[in-house]
Design a protein around this motif. Structure first.
Motif, PDB file in Angstrom:
ATOM      1  N   LYS A 126      33.672  44.999  33.393  1.00 10.18           N
ATOM      2  CA  LYS A 126      33.781  43.826  34.266  1.00 10.18           C
ATOM      3  C   LYS A 126      35.217  43.309  34.324  1.00 10.18           C
ATOM      4  O   LYS A 126      35.711  42.931  35.395  1.00 10.18           O
ATOM      5  CB  LYS A 126      32.841  42.720  33.769  1.00 10.18           C
ATOM      6  N   GLU A 127      35.898  43.312  33.196  1.00 12.89           N
ATOM      7  CA  GLU A 127      37.284  42.857  33.174  1.00 12.89           C
ATOM      8  C   GLU A 127      38.186  43.797  33.958  1.00 12.89           C
ATOM      9  O   GLU A 127      39.105  43.356  34.676  1.00 12.89           O
ATOM     10  CB  GLU A 127      37.770  42.742  31.733  1.00 12.89           C
ATOM     11  N   ALA A 128      37.941  45.103  33.857  1.00 12.38           N
ATOM     12  CA  ALA A 128      38.737  46.078  34.614  1.00 12.38           C
ATOM     13  C   ALA A 128      38.549  45.900  36.110  1.00 12.38           C
ATOM     14  O   ALA A 128      39.504  45.954  36.886  1.00 12.38           O
ATOM     15  CB  ALA A 128      38.355  47.500  34.193  1.00 12.38           C
ATOM     16  N   VAL A 129      37.314  45.671  36.526  1.00  6.88           N
ATOM     17  CA  VAL A 129      37.031  45.436  37.944  1.00  6.88           C
ATOM     18  C   VAL A 129      37.710  44.148  38.406  1.00  6.88           C
ATOM     19  O   VAL A 129      38.299  44.086  39.492  1.00  6.88           O
ATOM     20  CB  VAL A 129      35.515  45.369  38.181  1.00  6.88           C
ATOM     21  N   LYS A 130      37.648  43.116  37.579  1.00  5.91           N
ATOM     22  CA  LYS A 130      38.281  41.840  37.924  1.00  5.91           C
ATOM     23  C   LYS A 130      39.782  41.995  38.074  1.00  5.91           C
ATOM     24  O   LYS A 130      40.395  41.478  39.024  1.00  5.91           O
ATOM     25  CB  LYS A 130      37.959  40.815  36.837  1.00  5.91           C
ATOM     26  N   GLN A 131      40.409  42.724  37.147  1.00 14.32           N
ATOM     27  CA  GLN A 131      41.848  42.919  37.204  1.00 14.32           C
ATOM     28  C   GLN A 131      42.258  43.726  38.432  1.00 14.32           C
ATOM     29  O   GLN A 131      43.298  43.473  39.042  1.00 14.32           O
ATOM     30  CB  GLN A 131      42.324  43.637  35.932  1.00 14.32           C
ATOM     31  N   ALA A 132      41.437  44.711  38.808  1.00  9.59           N
ATOM     32  CA  ALA A 132      41.781  45.597  39.931  1.00  9.59           C
ATOM     33  C   ALA A 132      41.538  44.957  41.285  1.00  9.59           C
ATOM     34  O   ALA A 132      42.229  45.280  42.260  1.00  9.59           O
ATOM     35  CB  ALA A 132      40.991  46.897  39.823  1.00  9.59           C
ATOM     36  N   THR A 133      40.564  44.065  41.372  1.00  6.03           N
ATOM     37  CA  THR A 133      40.148  43.548  42.687  1.00  6.03           C
ATOM     38  C   THR A 133      40.135  42.032  42.791  1.00  6.03           C
ATOM     39  O   THR A 133      40.119  41.505  43.906  1.00  6.03           O
ATOM     40  CB  THR A 133      38.738  44.049  43.029  1.00  6.03           C
ATOM     41  N   GLY A 134      40.081  41.331  41.672  1.00  2.00           N
ATOM     42  CA  GLY A 134      39.899  39.884  41.718  1.00  2.00           C
ATOM     43  C   GLY A 134      38.461  39.468  41.912  1.00  2.00           C
ATOM     44  O   GLY A 134      38.165  38.280  42.078  1.00  2.00           O
ATOM     45  N   LEU A 135      37.528  40.433  41.876  1.00  2.10           N
ATOM     46  CA  LEU A 135      36.126  40.175  42.180  1.00  2.10           C
ATOM     47  C   LEU A 135      35.248  40.333  40.941  1.00  2.10           C
ATOM     48  O   LEU A 135      35.606  41.011  39.988  1.00  2.10           O
ATOM     49  CB  LEU A 135      35.634  41.130  43.270  1.00  2.10           C
ATOM     50  N   SER A 136      34.072  39.723  41.004  1.00  5.16           N
ATOM     51  CA  SER A 136      33.096  39.863  39.927  1.00  5.16           C
ATOM     52  C   SER A 136      32.060  40.923  40.292  1.00  5.16           C
ATOM     53  O   SER A 136      31.861  41.249  41.466  1.00  5.16           O
ATOM     54  CB  SER A 136      32.395  38.527  39.659  1.00  5.16           C
ATOM     55  N   CYS A 137      31.409  41.435  39.269  1.00  2.00           N
ATOM     56  CA  CYS A 137      30.324  42.390  39.462  1.00  2.00           C
ATOM     57  C   CYS A 137      29.223  42.084  38.463  1.00  2.00           C
ATOM     58  O   CYS A 137      29.427  41.325  37.510  1.00  2.00           O
ATOM     59  CB  CYS A 137      30.806  43.829  39.291  1.00  2.00           C
ATOM     60  N   SER A 138      28.060  42.659  38.680  1.00  2.00           N
ATOM     61  CA  SER A 138      26.947  42.534  37.743  1.00  2.00           C
ATOM     62  C   SER A 138      26.583  43.920  37.240  1.00  2.00           C
ATOM     63  O   SER A 138      26.588  44.888  38.009  1.00  2.00           O
ATOM     64  CB  SER A 138      25.744  41.873  38.417  1.00  2.00           C
ATOM     65  N   ILE A 139      26.268  44.010  35.952  1.00  2.00           N
ATOM     66  CA  ILE A 139      26.005  45.301  35.321  1.00  2.00           C
ATOM     67  C   ILE A 139      24.670  45.265  34.604  1.00  2.00           C
ATOM     68  O   ILE A 139      24.374  44.323  33.862  1.00  2.00           O
ATOM     69  CB  ILE A 139      27.122  45.660  34.317  1.00  2.00           C
ATOM     70  N   GLY A 140      23.851  46.281  34.849  1.00  2.00           N
ATOM     71  CA  GLY A 140      22.626  46.498  34.099  1.00  2.00           C
ATOM     72  C   GLY A 140      22.758  47.767  33.287  1.00  2.00           C
ATOM     73  O   GLY A 140      23.273  48.773  33.787  1.00  2.00           O
ATOM     74  N   ILE A 141      22.332  47.726  32.023  1.00  2.00           N
ATOM     75  CA  ILE A 141      22.411  48.904  31.148  1.00  2.00           C
ATOM     76  C   ILE A 141      21.048  49.140  30.522  1.00  2.00           C
ATOM     77  O   ILE A 141      20.395  48.212  30.037  1.00  2.00           O
ATOM     78  CB  ILE A 141      23.470  48.720  30.047  1.00  2.00           C
ATOM     79  N   SER A 142      20.606  50.399  30.570  1.00  2.00           N
ATOM     80  CA  SER A 142      19.300  50.789  30.025  1.00  2.00           C
ATOM     81  C   SER A 142      19.342  52.290  29.747  1.00  2.00           C
ATOM     82  O   SER A 142      20.373  52.934  29.967  1.00  2.00           O
ATOM     83  CB  SER A 142      18.186  50.461  31.027  1.00  2.00           C
TER      84      SER A 142
END
Length: 390
Positions: free
Chosen positions: A158-174
């Motif tokens: 999430k931090e890498a995505v934020k740094q690259a784009t300025g945007l947030s994302c949601s992550i599901g892990i299973s």
């Protein structure tokens, strides 16, 4: 044939870890980076370029409101504030205007969205390279071989995505793609959801059956007619009843869903079945009186399709067209070429050959062009032929 039986519970193979990363209200979020003054407001994206914001003499911007829209377009996406008013993607713009007349209206900018998509995927790949691309705003990631725990990885991604784009994302892990995709929706926006032992019944079973990718509108309607509205109710349904209603194969899959079973691998690449471009007109067009406008649109679609093929690295052998008439009748035609192509001129020739096989007895409301029978292109293939409108 014997009816299907319930499968083994989810999380039976804890060694496998799959993430689903989904950008939050992606197109809208890209626009809010450009227009930060719109944060917190209902914003609807889906208009043409004539709805561009106006820059005032003092440098401030004036925006169109949804109530000013006229046409037959559909909503591409909306902010969470607009969704709270009932405006969702694929809804007709005129209906959306009735629900949220004061919402800000913005045109789509696919070039900006594609650029942002490329940057967030590159950022993820630097941490976890085993990625399955599922579209402009979502990916699956195989985390199995990585040493960090799931929460640490999710935060890093999430931090890498934020740094690259300025945007947030949601992550599901299973343990699999099925559960991870469902999980990524549970704590939006900007969420992290990890499905582990004991979470299947607690977090997944209460979900509506329509949330499952693979249970479409028709299947949802049939399930509701049986009194099955949640995954929990689906899990309690006798297998014989599901088989009688849906057949053996689909019934087995439905029961696998209830138990969180999904053996699909994370595929790092796959050949799409087809690539297409289409547009719905602002007004119905007559094939004779509006010939020049229709020809211009056809050229534009073929040029856009050439760009899609170039960017994705494919050639295609079968060209097709799609028409929707003013009586809502949809007609398609296909033509298989002797050689695979990617340039707009060849696409245009194929599309025009398809159009000659259609009787134009009504005005047109939609035109689309598609290419299928795809294959990977080699580096020596180059497109870019200059096109003539006629």
């Amino acid at each position: 044939m014997e009816p299907p039986s319930a499968a083994a519970p989810a999380c039976a193979a804890p060694s496998r870890r799959v993430a689903h990363l989904d950008m939050d209200a992606f197109y809208a979020s890209v626009e809010l980076l450009r227009y930060p003054e719109l944060r917190g407001l209902p914003v609807v994206i889906g208009a043409g370029t004539r709805y561009q914001p106006h820059v005032n003499a003092d440098g401030s911007r004036s925006f169109h409101r949804l109530r000013t829209y006229a046409g037959r377009g559909v909503v591409t996406t909306s902010t969470y504030e607009a969704r709270a008013l009932g405006v969702f993607s694929a809804m007709g713009m005129m209906k959306a205007a009735q629900l949220a007349p004061d919402a800000v209206l913005l045109p789509v900018d696919f070039a900006a969205y594609r650029d942002c998509s490329r940057r967030f995927k590159q950022a993820v790949a630097a941490i976890a390279p085993h990625i399955e691309d599922r579209g402009i705003d979502e990916i699956y990631i195989d985390l199995t071989a990585l040493p960090e725990d799931s929460l640490t990885l999710a935060r890093r991604l999430k931090e890498a995505v934020k740094q690259a784009t300025g945007l947030s994302c949601s992550i599901g892990i299973s343990p699999n793609k099925l559960l991870s995709k469902l999980a990524s929706e549970l704590d939006k926006p900007d969420g992290i959801t990890i499905i582990g032992p004991g979470d299947l019944q607690r977090r997944i079973w209460p979900l509506d059956v329509s949330k499952v990718n693979g249970i479409g509108p028709k299947a949802t309607e049939r399930l509701r007619a049986l009194g099955i509205d949640t995954i929990a109710r689906l899990a309690q349904t006798p297998p014989a009843l599901l088989q009688a209603q849906f057949g053996l194969s689909y019934a087995r899959w439905l029961l696998d869903v209830t138990q969180g079973v999904d053996d699909r691998p994370v595929r790092t690449w796959s050949v799409p079945k087809s690539i297409s471009r289409e547009t719905t007109f602002e007004r119905d067009l007559d094939v004779r009186r509006d010939r020049a406008e229709l020809s211009t649109i056809l050229v534009r679609l073929c040029t856009q399709l050439e760009g899609d093929l170039e960017r994705k690295g494919y050639l295609g052998r079968t060209v097709g067209v799609k028409l929707r008439f003013d009586d809502f009748r949809t007609v398609t035609r296909d033509l298989t070429l002797p050689d695979a192509v990617a340039d707009a001129a060849a696409l245009l020739r194929g599309a025009r050959a398809c159009l000659k096989r259609i009787a134009f007895d009504h005005r047109l409301r939609l035109l689309g062009v598609r290419i299928s029978a795809l294959e990977k292109r080699n580096d020596s293939t180059r497109a870019g032929t200059q096109l003539s409108l006629y």
